[in-house]
Design a protein around this motif. Sequence first.
Motif, PDB file in Angstrom:
ATOM      1  N   SER A  72       0.811  -1.225   0.000  1.00  0.00           N
ATOM      2  CA  SER A  72       0.000   0.000   0.000  1.00  0.00           C
ATOM      3  C   SER A  72       0.838   1.265   0.000  1.00  0.00           C
ATOM      4  CB  SER A  72      -0.939  -0.001   1.210  1.00  0.00           C
ATOM      5  OG  SER A  72      -0.204   0.142   2.423  1.00  0.00           O
ATOM      6  N   SER A  81       6.139   5.582  -0.677  1.00  0.00           N
ATOM      7  CA  SER A  81       5.444   6.857  -0.590  1.00  0.00           C
ATOM      8  C   SER A  81       4.021   6.625  -0.120  1.00  0.00           C
ATOM      9  CB  SER A  81       5.435   7.545  -1.967  1.00  0.00           C
ATOM     10  OG  SER A  81       4.612   8.697  -1.961  1.00  0.00           O
ATOM     11  N   LEU A  82       3.436   7.670   0.467  1.00  0.00           N
ATOM     12  CA  LEU A  82       2.030   7.651   0.861  1.00  0.00           C
ATOM     13  C   LEU A  82       1.120   8.161  -0.254  1.00  0.00           C
ATOM     14  CD1 LEU A  82       2.286   8.939   4.549  1.00  0.00           C
ATOM     15  CD2 LEU A  82       2.024   6.579   3.761  1.00  0.00           C
ATOM     16  N   ARG A  83       1.663   8.276  -1.453  1.00  0.00           N
ATOM     17  CA  ARG A  83       0.877   8.759  -2.583  1.00  0.00           C
ATOM     18  C   ARG A  83      -0.342   7.877  -2.865  1.00  0.00           C
ATOM     19  NH1 ARG A  83       1.946  11.838  -7.190  1.00  0.00           N
ATOM     20  NH2 ARG A  83      -0.071  12.152  -8.245  1.00  0.00           N
ATOM     21  N   TYR A  85      -2.255   6.393  -0.791  1.00  0.00           N
ATOM     22  CA  TYR A  85      -3.302   6.744   0.174  1.00  0.00           C
ATOM     23  C   TYR A  85      -3.968   8.057  -0.215  1.00  0.00           C
ATOM     24  CZ  TYR A  85      -2.032   3.052   3.452  1.00  0.00           C
ATOM     25  OH  TYR A  85      -1.808   1.836   4.045  1.00  0.00           O
ATOM     26  N   SER A  86      -3.163   9.049  -0.586  1.00  0.00           N
ATOM     27  CA  SER A  86      -3.758  10.331  -0.963  1.00  0.00           C
ATOM     28  C   SER A  86      -4.599  10.206  -2.231  1.00  0.00           C
ATOM     29  CB  SER A  86      -2.644  11.373  -1.165  1.00  0.00           C
ATOM     30  OG  SER A  86      -1.753  10.960  -2.200  1.00  0.00           O
ATOM     31  N   ASP A  87      -4.140   9.378  -3.178  1.00  0.00           N
ATOM     32  CA  ASP A  87      -4.918   9.195  -4.401  1.00  0.00           C
ATOM     33  C   ASP A  87      -6.248   8.492  -4.128  1.00  0.00           C
ATOM     34  OD1 ASP A  87      -2.885  10.402  -5.798  1.00  0.00           O
ATOM     35  OD2 ASP A  87      -1.966   8.516  -6.472  1.00  0.00           O
ATOM     36  N   PHE A  89      -7.916   8.277  -1.175  1.00  0.00           N
ATOM     37  CA  PHE A  89      -8.791   9.109  -0.351  1.00  0.00           C
ATOM     38  C   PHE A  89      -9.414  10.254  -1.143  1.00  0.00           C
ATOM     39  CE2 PHE A  89      -6.252   7.957   3.720  1.00  0.00           C
ATOM     40  CZ  PHE A  89      -6.837   6.694   3.691  1.00  0.00           C
ATOM     41  N   ALA A  90      -8.727  10.699  -2.190  1.00  0.00           N
ATOM     42  CA  ALA A  90      -9.253  11.794  -3.003  1.00  0.00           C
ATOM     43  C   ALA A  90     -10.238  11.332  -4.061  1.00  0.00           C
ATOM     44  CB  ALA A  90      -8.105  12.543  -3.674  1.00  0.00           C
ATOM     45  N   SER A  91     -10.330  10.017  -4.276  1.00  0.00           N
ATOM     46  CA  SER A  91     -11.198   9.509  -5.341  1.00  0.00           C
ATOM     47  C   SER A  91     -12.648   9.470  -4.882  1.00  0.00           C
ATOM     48  CB  SER A  91     -10.747   8.113  -5.770  1.00  0.00           C
ATOM     49  OG  SER A  91     -10.903   7.191  -4.707  1.00  0.00           O
ATOM     50  N   ARG A  95     -14.927   7.286  -1.595  1.00  0.00           N
ATOM     51  CA  ARG A  95     -15.864   7.934  -0.681  1.00  0.00           C
ATOM     52  C   ARG A  95     -17.259   7.325  -0.812  1.00  0.00           C
ATOM     53  NH1 ARG A  95     -12.889  12.636  -2.280  1.00  0.00           N
ATOM     54  NH2 ARG A  95     -14.522  13.185  -3.797  1.00  0.00           N
ATOM     55  N   VAL A 289      -4.520  -0.286  -0.299  1.00  0.00           N
ATOM     56  CA  VAL A 289      -4.914   0.856   0.538  1.00  0.00           C
ATOM     57  C   VAL A 289      -6.336   0.662   1.050  1.00  0.00           C
ATOM     58  CG1 VAL A 289      -5.450   3.315   0.503  1.00  0.00           C
ATOM     59  CG2 VAL A 289      -3.329   2.497  -0.524  1.00  0.00           C
TER      60      VAL A 289
END
Length: 314
Positions: A72, A81-83, A85-87, A89-91, A95, A289
């Motif tokens: 992950s 990288s935590l990239r 996770y950010s990708d 969570f932003a999708s 959500r 993730v």
Amino acid sequence: MASPGGRLVDSDPAVEAVPARSAVRNARPQRERPGGGASPKRRVPRILWALPPVAALALFFLYPLALVVQQSVQPDTGGTSLRPYSDVFASEAFREALGTTVWLAAGATVGCLVLGFALALIIAFVPFPGGKAVARFIDVFLSFPSFLITLALLFIYGTKGMANGIWTDATGAADGPFQFLTTPWGVLLAEITYFTPFVMRPLLAAFSQIDTAQLEVASSLGAKPGRIVRRVILPEALPALAAGGSLVLVMCLNEFGIVLFTGAKGVTTLPMLVYSKAILESDYPAACVVAVVNIAISVGLYGIYRVVSRRVGA
């Protein structure tokens, strides 16, 4: 005192009081260690007994879980990288899946609590033929796989199921009115149908501990059935309701087979999103993730379930 051999033997009461078996045991020579003294029994250290289950747990559970967590944080571009996770969570898909998972799990839990409490009341306190057989069948029902219940609902309420077939035969219509099984409401119905026995089982165990004399006294004092349920039965059932409801909530959050077998294409939960990312899109970092998030939510709710069960004594 003269012995048969003619010798004088001093009789000591303390010596005569020692059993013969004890005397023989005391007379046995003790094994000596090379350094002197008796050798104690060898005991296996406790940590050695714990090694096999810990090794099995680490090999079959912790190691794959560590691989998921590691994947992950390793995007396809390389490195750590935590990239991902950010990708994720932003999708919008994540959500929506999170919201769908939460409301389906919460709705199914409430439905199971209400339906399970009502059915358990009937089985425990309303005598009818076959009541004991129904109570035993609940234990068997708990072993059924979830897809089997969904398949049964498809036979009844599916597009080509029995209910729609009866409707079309009677009215001559091209399609039947029962088209809800592939919607979120169909998934909710399937989850309530499958998980209700998980609430009924602890409730029936709790109801079996209630003294029927309390119910008879309350009834003789003029209390109506509804008041008896609220004032006598419900307080005794609260621990079982809390434990059963918490367990159902955790299982509904991780349910995959029901959503898949209902064919509800518009319903995407977190487990379905993991399947979609990993199998259909081959996006393994994003799938890991979502899996880590799902595991974190499940472990947190399971911790709450254990705390609630311990405090209420369920």
